[in-house]
Design a protein around this motif. Structure first.
Motif, PDB file in Angstrom:
ATOM      1  N   TRP A  34      -0.906 -14.274  -3.637  1.00 55.34           N
ATOM      2  CA  TRP A  34      -1.916 -13.919  -2.640  1.00 55.34           C
ATOM      3  C   TRP A  34      -1.506 -14.364  -1.236  1.00 55.34           C
ATOM      4  CZ3 TRP A  34      -4.837 -10.524  -4.779  1.00 55.34           C
ATOM      5  CH2 TRP A  34      -5.122 -10.613  -6.142  1.00 55.34           C
ATOM      6  N   GLY A  35      -0.378 -15.051  -1.130  1.00 58.36           N
ATOM      7  CA  GLY A  35       0.075 -15.499   0.180  1.00 58.36           C
ATOM      8  C   GLY A  35       0.658 -14.357   1.001  1.00 58.36           C
ATOM      9  N   PHE A  36       0.529 -14.440   2.304  1.00 57.74           N
ATOM     10  CA  PHE A  36       1.013 -13.369   3.185  1.00 57.74           C
ATOM     11  C   PHE A  36       2.526 -13.229   3.114  1.00 57.74           C
ATOM     12  CE2 PHE A  36       1.504 -17.125   5.785  1.00 57.74           C
ATOM     13  CZ  PHE A  36       2.654 -16.889   6.522  1.00 57.74           C
ATOM     14  N   ASP A  37       3.212 -14.314   2.732  1.00 58.78           N
ATOM     15  CA  ASP A  37       4.670 -14.287   2.686  1.00 58.78           C
ATOM     16  C   ASP A  37       5.207 -14.151   1.269  1.00 58.78           C
ATOM     17  OD1 ASP A  37       3.755 -16.755   1.881  1.00 58.78           O
ATOM     18  OD2 ASP A  37       5.327 -17.901   2.909  1.00 58.78           O
ATOM     19  N   THR A  38       4.361 -13.732   0.330  1.00 55.06           N
ATOM     20  CA  THR A  38       4.812 -13.603  -1.047  1.00 55.06           C
ATOM     21  C   THR A  38       5.952 -12.598  -1.157  1.00 55.06           C
ATOM     22  OG1 THR A  38       4.150 -13.084  -3.316  1.00 55.06           O
ATOM     23  CG2 THR A  38       3.100 -11.819  -1.565  1.00 55.06           C
ATOM     24  N   ALA A  39       6.895 -12.917  -2.039  1.00 48.96           N
ATOM     25  CA  ALA A  39       8.040 -12.028  -2.256  1.00 48.96           C
ATOM     26  C   ALA A  39       8.109 -11.552  -3.705  1.00 48.96           C
ATOM     27  CB  ALA A  39       9.328 -12.747  -1.871  1.00 48.96           C
ATOM     28  N   ILE A  40       7.020 -11.718  -4.442  1.00 53.17           N
ATOM     29  CA  ILE A  40       7.042 -11.388  -5.860  1.00 53.17           C
ATOM     30  C   ILE A  40       7.361  -9.909  -6.088  1.00 53.17           C
ATOM     31  CG2 ILE A  40       4.544 -11.005  -5.956  1.00 53.17           C
ATOM     32  CD1 ILE A  40       6.866 -12.396  -8.742  1.00 53.17           C
TER      33      ILE A  40
END
Length: 202
Positions: A34-40
């Motif tokens: 849910w983070g703005f910087d997620t790279a999943i």
């Protein structure tokens, strides 16, 4: 192998428990989907955890797929029966447990991520009805058995234990321990296993 996931996810915990029970080595990479910087999404286009990165760099996702694959890697602590009805029964337990967790997660997301004026009380109620119905069926199917599938510890118990632990973590107001003494006994027994002690959600 590398596991991408979060500490709080019941599905990630299920895979971590399986890895521990199978005594498999892996690296654990924390990811907040849910983070703005997620790279999943670079590993799983669905943007979900857990995601297992194999030795050749290819990803494997969905906790059920991962758990079933991991059970084939070593004969230590076999968690799935080899074939037939017994295997199907364990997988049905897992589907039920995962479904309870999914419904509870959807209810929580509705109440925590959507603005108050956009939240649907009917949607939340619908999901929570699934949670309570699922718990009742879990309890009825467990009966007085020591484990979900008779006398043996299986992936069914891993899945149920992780779902119950997540409910304690995120929905302490649901008194499933008081309502279902047999589920409480099973959960307490599972909680004594090192694999569960080392993966408590937080």
């Amino acid at each position: 192998m590398k596991l991408i996931g979060s500490i709080g996810s019941p599905y990630v915990r299920k895979v971590r428990v399986v890895l521990a029970e199978k005594k498999l080595d892996y690296d654990f990479e924390l990811e907040n989907v849910w983070g703005f910087d997620t790279a999943i999404h670079l590993s799983n286009p669905l943007g979900k955890v857990p995601c297992l990165i194999m030795e050749d760099g290819s990803p494997m996702y969905d906790s059920r797929v991962i758990a079933e694959y991991l059970d084939t890697l070593t004969p230590v602590c076999k968690l799935l029966p080899p074939h037939g009805r017994d295997r199907a029964d364990v997988k049905v337990w897992q589907a039920l447990s995962d479904g309870v967790a999914e419904a509870a997660i959807l209810a929580r997301l509705e109440k925590t991520l959507r603005p108050a004026e956009q939240q649907s009380a009917a949607w939340v109620e619908r999901q929570m009805c699934k949670v309570h119905a699922g718990l009742a069926v879990m309890s009825a199917n467990l009966g007085e058995s020591p484990f979900c599938k008779g006398n043996h510890y299986t992936l069914a118990d891993v899945a149920v234990g992780c779902t119950l632990g997540w409910l304690l973590f995120r929905f302490p107001e649901i008194d499933w321990r008081g309502d279902y003494a047999n589920l409480a006994r099973l959960f307490d027994k599972l909680s004594e296993r090192p694999s569960f002690k080392d993966t408590v959600p937080q």
